[in-house]
Design an enzyme around this catalytic site. Structure first.
Site, PDB file in Angstrom:
ATOM      1  N   GLU A  26       0.821  -1.210   0.000  1.00  0.00           N
ATOM      2  CA  GLU A  26       0.000   0.000   0.000  1.00  0.00           C
ATOM      3  C   GLU A  26       0.853   1.257   0.000  1.00  0.00           C
ATOM      4  O   GLU A  26       1.763   1.398   0.811  1.00  0.00           O
ATOM      5  CB  GLU A  26      -0.913  -0.004   1.228  1.00  0.00           C
ATOM      6  N   THR A  28       3.051   2.015  -1.972  1.00  0.00           N
ATOM      7  CA  THR A  28       4.379   1.749  -2.531  1.00  0.00           C
ATOM      8  C   THR A  28       4.444   2.072  -4.012  1.00  0.00           C
ATOM      9  O   THR A  28       5.533   2.275  -4.550  1.00  0.00           O
ATOM     10  CB  THR A  28       4.764   0.279  -2.316  1.00  0.00           C
ATOM     11  N   ALA A 120     -14.933   2.664  -1.698  1.00  0.00           N
ATOM     12  CA  ALA A 120     -14.587   1.551  -0.816  1.00  0.00           C
ATOM     13  C   ALA A 120     -13.125   1.138  -0.919  1.00  0.00           C
ATOM     14  O   ALA A 120     -12.707   0.177  -0.285  1.00  0.00           O
ATOM     15  CB  ALA A 120     -15.477   0.345  -1.130  1.00  0.00           C
ATOM     16  N   GLY A 121     -12.337   1.840  -1.725  1.00  0.00           N
ATOM     17  CA  GLY A 121     -10.936   1.460  -1.886  1.00  0.00           C
ATOM     18  C   GLY A 121     -10.746   0.292  -2.830  1.00  0.00           C
ATOM     19  O   GLY A 121      -9.709  -0.362  -2.806  1.00  0.00           O
ATOM     20  N   LEU A 122     -11.738   0.021  -3.685  1.00  0.00           N
ATOM     21  CA  LEU A 122     -11.643  -1.087  -4.643  1.00  0.00           C
ATOM     22  C   LEU A 122     -11.435  -0.577  -6.064  1.00  0.00           C
ATOM     23  O   LEU A 122     -11.580  -1.321  -7.024  1.00  0.00           O
ATOM     24  CB  LEU A 122     -12.908  -1.946  -4.570  1.00  0.00           C
ATOM     25  N   SER A 124     -12.912   1.841  -8.106  1.00  0.00           N
ATOM     26  CA  SER A 124     -13.986   2.033  -9.076  1.00  0.00           C
ATOM     27  C   SER A 124     -13.555   2.990 -10.187  1.00  0.00           C
ATOM     28  O   SER A 124     -14.001   2.867 -11.335  1.00  0.00           O
ATOM     29  CB  SER A 124     -15.237   2.567  -8.379  1.00  0.00           C
ATOM     30  N   SER A 125     -12.686   3.935  -9.853  1.00  0.00           N
ATOM     31  CA  SER A 125     -12.231   4.897 -10.864  1.00  0.00           C
ATOM     32  C   SER A 125     -11.391   4.226 -11.936  1.00  0.00           C
ATOM     33  O   SER A 125     -11.585   4.460 -13.138  1.00  0.00           O
ATOM     34  CB  SER A 125     -11.440   6.028 -10.201  1.00  0.00           C
ATOM     35  N   ASP A 169      -3.500   0.525  -9.727  1.00  0.00           N
ATOM     36  CA  ASP A 169      -4.908   0.218  -9.958  1.00  0.00           C
ATOM     37  C   ASP A 169      -5.166  -0.113 -11.426  1.00  0.00           C
ATOM     38  O   ASP A 169      -5.854  -1.084 -11.750  1.00  0.00           O
ATOM     39  CB  ASP A 169      -5.779   1.393  -9.536  1.00  0.00           C
TER      40      ASP A 169
END
Length: 378
Positions: A26, A28, A120-122, A124-125, A169
């Site tokens: 995270e 990094t 939610a930190g998943l 989506s963007s 991401d």
């Protein structure tokens, strides 16, 4: 609402891209370090119709009454706002970052639907960016590979949306494979697919969405990135990737306490990613629990990006039998993940929900995710 209801005709094609869970690694990514995400079976779908003019129109199921439009001749971040910047920004970044010639291209009608939870930190963007990037690249017949598209997505998010995120991401959303994690070197963009083998080991990843929303374009995310850059400058390195665990005593002498703790998180988290990859390959997923727990402690205490709801989710999952647990994503809200035995899923879900109620927090949304294929034409 549907594409047909908004635009009055059926779309020509549909592309989809997944959200992602970061197993470990995270903050990094923008420090040129290592990350270990996987694409999840929650996807964003972009339905697209081709136009005979230069206009891009964008609508979505989550804002059904609004249609945003921008000409290819007017692409500029100053003209983009709100969520539609994730679409317009891709067209702009294909031109500005990847050098695509759009002078003879026609526009599109775009309709976005998604079951990737927002905030939610998943990521989506990135799911929007990557589905749209793959679609535009194919439909405009641009010769760009997926690693280049990951850079395009990051460039758009940094400069069109204004969120100073790394490339993790987009890489996960584009390069993900079923039941596997993507081991990414964020400096070289070298990738390796590492078997996760959860199904064979009777394990699942449980996502605990605290419903505490966060936003990367504002707030603490930028402050953490600034601290990392300041630490690298004082230590005389290009990025914190170049600092090893053995260098930390010297770093502590040179840095103020807060900056040192930010640096220590990045340095130790990079090592945890490498250790997790080795452990997955040599021992399998049941052996990585302690690394996940150590990662959460580092984010809570050194990087200070957790919140009480995330800490409660992690501690409760561990108390009720999770193999390992940690917050995932940029922090300041969002979700935690727990690696759990399939048979323990319901018990842990009930325990977490009860703990949130007892603490007076909003009821969390708890669901399982599976490692899934990356962006594709549907």
């Amino acid at each position: 609402m549907t594409f047909q209801q908004v635009y009055g005709y059926e779309p020509a094609v549909r592309y989809s891209a997944p959200g992602r869970v970061n197993l470990i690694g995270e903050h990094t990514d923008y420090n040129d370090g290592y990350v270990l995400p996987f694409a999840i079976d929650r996807r964003t779908v972009a339905s697209i119709g081709q136009r005979d003019d230069r206009l891009i129109r964008v609508a979505s199921a989550f804002e059904p009454d609004a249609v945003h439009e921008l000409s290819l001749d007017e692409l500029d971040p100053s003209r983009m706002q709100g969520w539609s910047a994730y679409v317009f920004g891709i067209a702009w970044a294909l031109r500005e970052q990847a050098g695509a010639d759009l002078s003879d291209k026609t526009g599109f009608d775009v309709f976005i639907e998604s079951d990737v939870p927002v905030g939610a930190g998943l990521s989506s963007s990135a799911a929007i960016e990557c589905g749209v990037a793959l679609a535009f690249t194919d439909l405009w017949e641009l010769d760009l590979d997926r690693k280049t598209l990951a850079r395009v997505g990051q460039y758009s998010e940094n400069h069109a949306v204004g969120a100073p995120t790394g490339i993790m991401d987009q890489s996960a959303s584009l390069l993900g494979e079923q039941d596997a994690v993507v081991f990414l070197d964020c400096r070289t963009l070298d990738t390796a697919v590492v078997d996760l083998a959860l199904e064979a080991n009777g394990l699942e990843v449980l996502v605990i969405d605290t419903r505490v929303e966060h936003a990367h374009a504002t707030g603490g995310y930028k402050a953490r990135r600034d601290s990392c850059e300041r630490g690298a400058q004082v230590l005389g390195v290009e990025a914190l990737r170049d600092v090893s665990v053995d260098d930390l005593p010297r770093a502590q002498e040179l840095l103020d306490d807060e900056t040192f703790r930010r640096v220590r998180h990045i340095v130790t988290e990079d090592q945890r990613v490498l250790d997790t990859v080795r452990t997955l390959r040599e021992q399998g997923p049941r052996a990585i629990g302690d690394l996940l727990v150590a990662s959460h402690a580092s984010m809570r205490d050194d990087f200070e990006i957790s919140v009480p709801e995330l800490d409660l989710a992690v501690s409760t999952a561990l108390e009720h039998g999770a193999v390992g647990a940690r917050m995932t994503g940029g922090g300041f809200g969002g979700a935690a993940i727990a690696l759990v035995d399939r048979e323990a899923r319901d018990t842990i879900t009930t325990a977490v929900t009860s703990a949130f109620a007892a603490a007076g927090y909003r009821e969390p949304t708890v669901f399982t995710v599976h490692a899934a294929q990356g962006a594709r034409r549907d």
